[in-house]
Write an enzyme that holds these catalytic residues in place. Structure first.
Site, short mmCIF file in Angstrom:
data_model
loop_
_atom_site.label_atom_id
_atom_site.label_comp_id
_atom_site.label_asym_id
_atom_site.label_seq_id
_atom_site.Cartn_x
_atom_site.Cartn_y
_atom_site.Cartn_z
N GLU A 66 -7.00 -7.47 -1.24
CA GLU A 66 -7.58 -7.43 0.11
C GLU A 66 -9.05 -7.05 0.02
O GLU A 66 -9.38 -5.88 -0.16
CB GLU A 66 -6.85 -6.43 1.02
CG GLU A 66 -5.47 -6.86 1.46
CD GLU A 66 -4.89 -5.95 2.54
OE1 GLU A 66 -5.67 -5.20 3.18
OE2 GLU A 66 -3.66 -5.98 2.73
N GLU B 181 0.83 -1.21 0.00
CA GLU B 181 0.00 0.00 0.00
C GLU B 181 0.87 1.26 0.00
O GLU B 181 0.64 2.19 0.78
CB GLU B 181 -0.96 -0.02 1.20
CG GLU B 181 -1.94 -1.18 1.15
CD GLU B 181 -2.97 -1.15 2.28
OE1 GLU B 181 -2.67 -0.57 3.34
OE2 GLU B 181 -4.06 -1.71 2.10
#
Length: 743
Positions: A254, A185
């Site tokens: 995710e 991320e």
């Protein structure tokens, strides 16, 4: 362009195959704009996150098999740097951290693996997975174009890749690993820091490719991922996500099955209807890889939970609950959807969809080739059901739902039609087990303690403890020269202490004056209370307590904890006395920690008292008891409802931090999941402890003579601690619990 990428990966795979003398099976993993391609075959892949340190090795085979039975193709896990390299150059891969053993079990089950090396992981894990020693390398800055950081990151990443190669674990060597992830991320961080972030991305991209794993690399939440890296999506919904290159597959790394729980907060959950809806919408929009974060959340044993006040439980409302039991209806409803998607796979991979809109909030995706046809019928209205006519057949679509027709005729699954409603989980007290507790009072430290470190002024907590303990004593003396005249207007003076957090216990002359703590939203705190001072020397002892280290944010290595001041006494005749720049003494940890009271050998080094002399409801107290393991193999948990805050051990193994005294606040009401979901939308448990039960792994118990040790900070009643069985029955949609009185 994708053909060039494929050739690059094929050459990598060939290199890895040739360089490994023990390799016996070559498997190519490539990709195009449709999907990953394994040995020349496009695949729709369903994945789930299971983190090996959040369970025990004895639990792994069952967790993996339940994932496979639930329709998963892939197990995804992070690699936890601080666990594997606790001190520089000294590596650990045993017990719960046996990464190789975990991956081999995945392979034995016939599943693939996605290895998220990072090595930054976030994951609500202490310090985001970074070892604390990393912070103290001279000149270091985390996750940017910084040479000391890049050198350490590269060294660990190479260590993991070489370990995987030595065990033939990459698919290019015949192993289970079909994907690797570098960083985590990073896109928002890169955007915020600008040029140094872009330079860092360029560097770690080249570094990763140069490791020649023979499989694709991904970067999640990073639109700038350069070729040949695949940029992927994380979130509750990703149907609108598009990779930064049309020749890359659309991947959902995710899909959040719930959310983590923080001490003082409610327990979030996500209805399976909404979770399934997000998956179906992603697949109908050309998605080909979906990973559930988490599929099994597990437990933050020891001090591994992060500094957002994350609870010891990392259940995450996952399809497999913290204890390893199937959560219904989430597990079986998702399994039914996975089966429907697999039935539609030939059509999904051989055509792009034709999209039509037969009515308001209605949408149809049809994947049709010469040999296969599949359709997805969607009703996006969050409240109202709808009737739809498709190819001369009528279909009833509930609100906020998608129906899957693998043959363009028969509805085999609808995301909102849950057939198995499930039941409530039961925590069943073990009634034939009682604990005979003994107590030992932790000493309050003062400047008179010979084993202290003296420094001028206030020091940041981590700089002193290096995270060897949650606890740091700040100690100083206040000298009052006369019995008269040191109080202004006859009022007690006020002691004020400002701290960066997370918890502070204030003692004056050996007596507890008070306790304050922060929250998961703001760990900072201020203590302010009147105090009685005597003529002469007064002992000020501040016990600062961390609840994990930060795991996210820009340059989180710079975040502070502990008492940084100012520390003042107001209301003296002289005015306000500022103690901030006084001479302060520091002592790391508790005496009980230094004596290892949580172990068999350590507990015998002090005198414990029990029976009628048992200390109760007194802060800074240790408790121990011997107990026999209940028969059977159902999961166990300590019920800590009568305790305050501290840590629990069984046979020397840390169960984790307990804090049932921190009652959950928030707005708990029925979850109306129709519409856009968020982590705060569906919550339960308000007015109750954020976590009451604490998982005791069966593998940590002996048949008889088990040692339970509890350290209590606030002052609890140990006679109320009990052991409960987690039922093998079904778990309700929100993971809510039902207590029953008998086995």
């Amino acid at each position: 362009m994708w053909r060039i990428n494929n050739n690059v990966f094929l050459l990598m795979g060939l290199w890895a195959f040739i360089s490994s003398s023990s390799s016996t099976v070559f498997a190519s993993v490539t990709y195009d704009g449709k999907s990953l391609i394994i040995n020349g075959q496009r695949r729709i892949l369903i994945s789930g996150s299971i983190h090996y340190p959040r369970s025990t090795p004895q639990m792994w085979p069952d967790l993996i098999q339940k994932a496979k039975n639930g329709g998963l193709d892939v197990i995804q896990t992070y690699v936890f740097w601080n666990a594997h390299e606790p001190t520089p150059g000294n590596y650990y891969f045993e017990g719960r951290y046996d990464l190789v053993g975990f991956l081999k079990l995945i392979q034995q089950a016939g599943l693939y693996a996605h290895l998220r090396i990072g090595p930054y992981v976030c994951a609500e894990w202490n310090f985001g997975g970074f070892p604390v020693w990393l912070k103290y390398i001279p000149g270091i800055e985390f996750r940017t174009d910084n040479q000391p950081f890049k050198a350490a990151m590269q060294k660990f990443t190479r260590k993991i890749v070489h370990l995987m190669k030595s065990e033939n674990l990459f698919a290019s060597q015949g192993g289970p690993i079909i994907l690797s992830q570098i960083e985590n991320e990073y896109g928002p961080i890169e955007w915020e820091i600008g040029a140094p972030g872009k330079a860092y991305t360029k560097w770690f991209s080249r570094m990763a490719v140069g490791l020649n794993t023979g499989i694709p690399w991904v970067m999640c939440k990073q639109e700038t991922a350069p070729d040949p890296f695949i940029d992927t999506c994380n979130g509750f919904y990703c149907e609108k996500f598009k990779p930064n290159n049309n020749n890359k597959p659309k991947m959902f790394t995710e899909n959040w099955t719930g959310w983590y729980t923080a001490f003082g907060g409610p327990v979030p959950y996500r209805p399976v209807e909404d979770l399934a809806y997000s998956v179906a919408r992603f697949i109908q929009n050309n998605g080909s890889f979906v990973n559930y974060y988490m599929y099994h959340g597990g437990t933050n044993f020891g001090r591994t939970a992060a500094g957002l006040f994350v609870t010891t439980s990392y259940d995450y409302d996952a399809p497999i609950d913290e204890y390893g039991l199937i959560r219904e209806p989430k597990w079986s409803h998702l399994r039914s959807m996975h089966k429907a998607i697999k039935q539609a796979e030939p059509a999904l991979l051989s055509a792009y969809p034709t999209v039509t809109w037969p009515g308001n909030n209605l949408e149809v995706h049809v994947f049709e080739s010469k040999t296969a046809c599949a359709a997805f019928l969607a009703n996006y209205d969050p409240k109202s059901s709808a009737a739809m006519k498709f190819r001369n057949r009528k279909y009833n679509l509930p609100a906020w739902s998608v129906s899957i027709l693998p043959d363009c005729k028969t509805e085999v699954f609808n995301t909102a039609k849950v057939l198995n409603k499930g039941g409530l989980a039961k925590m069943i007290p073990v009634n034939d087990l009682s604990f005979s507790w003994q107590s030992y009072i932790e000493q309050t430290v003062t400047t008179d303690d010979a084993d202290t470190l003296q420094m001028q002024g206030m020091w940041e907590q981590l700089n002193v403890t290096r995270d060897s303990s949650d606890y740091l004593w700040y100690l100083t003396d206040v000298n009052i020269h006369s019995n008269e005249g040191f109080l202004k207007n006859g009022q007690d003076p006020i002691l004020k202490v400002m701290s960066a957090g997370h918890v502070l216990h204030v003692f004056v002359n050996g007596k507890l004056l008070g306790t304050v703590y922060g929250t998961s939203n703001d760990t900072r705190l201020t203590f302010s209370d009147g105090l009685k001072l005597a003529a002469g020397v007064n002992k000020i002892s501040l016990l600062s307590v961390t609840v994990g280290l930060p795991n996210t944010g820009l340059h989180f290595e710079r975040y502070s904890s502990g008492v940084l001041g100012p520390v003042t006494i107001e209301g003296l005749d002289e005015g306000t006395r500022d103690l901030t720049e006084h001479q302060w003494s520091y002592k790391v940890g508790l005496k009980g920690e230094s004596l290892s009271l949580h172990t068999d050998s350590g507990s015998s080094s002090v005198e414990w008292i029990g029976g009628s002399l048992l200390v109760q409801k007194q802060p800074l107290t240790w408790y121990k008891a011997i107990f026999d393991a209940p028969t059977g193999d159902d999961p166990l948990a300590f019920d800590m409802k009568t305790m305050g805050k501290g840590e629990i051990w069984v046979n020397g193994q840390s169960i984790g931090r307990h804090w049932p005294a921190y009652i959950a606040s928030g707005n708990c009401n029925d979850c109306n999941y129709g519409g856009i979901f968020s982590d705060s939308k569906c919550v339960t448990n308000c007015g109750e402890p954020s976590q009451r039960w604490y998982h005791v792994p069966r593998a940590w118990l002996k048949p008889t003579g088990n040692l339970a040790v509890v350290f209590e900070e606030l002052g609890g009643d140990p006679t109320g601690i009990s052991l409960a069985r987690r039922s093998s029955g079904e778990v309700g949609i929100n993971g809510s619990l039902e207590m029953v009185s008998t086995v």
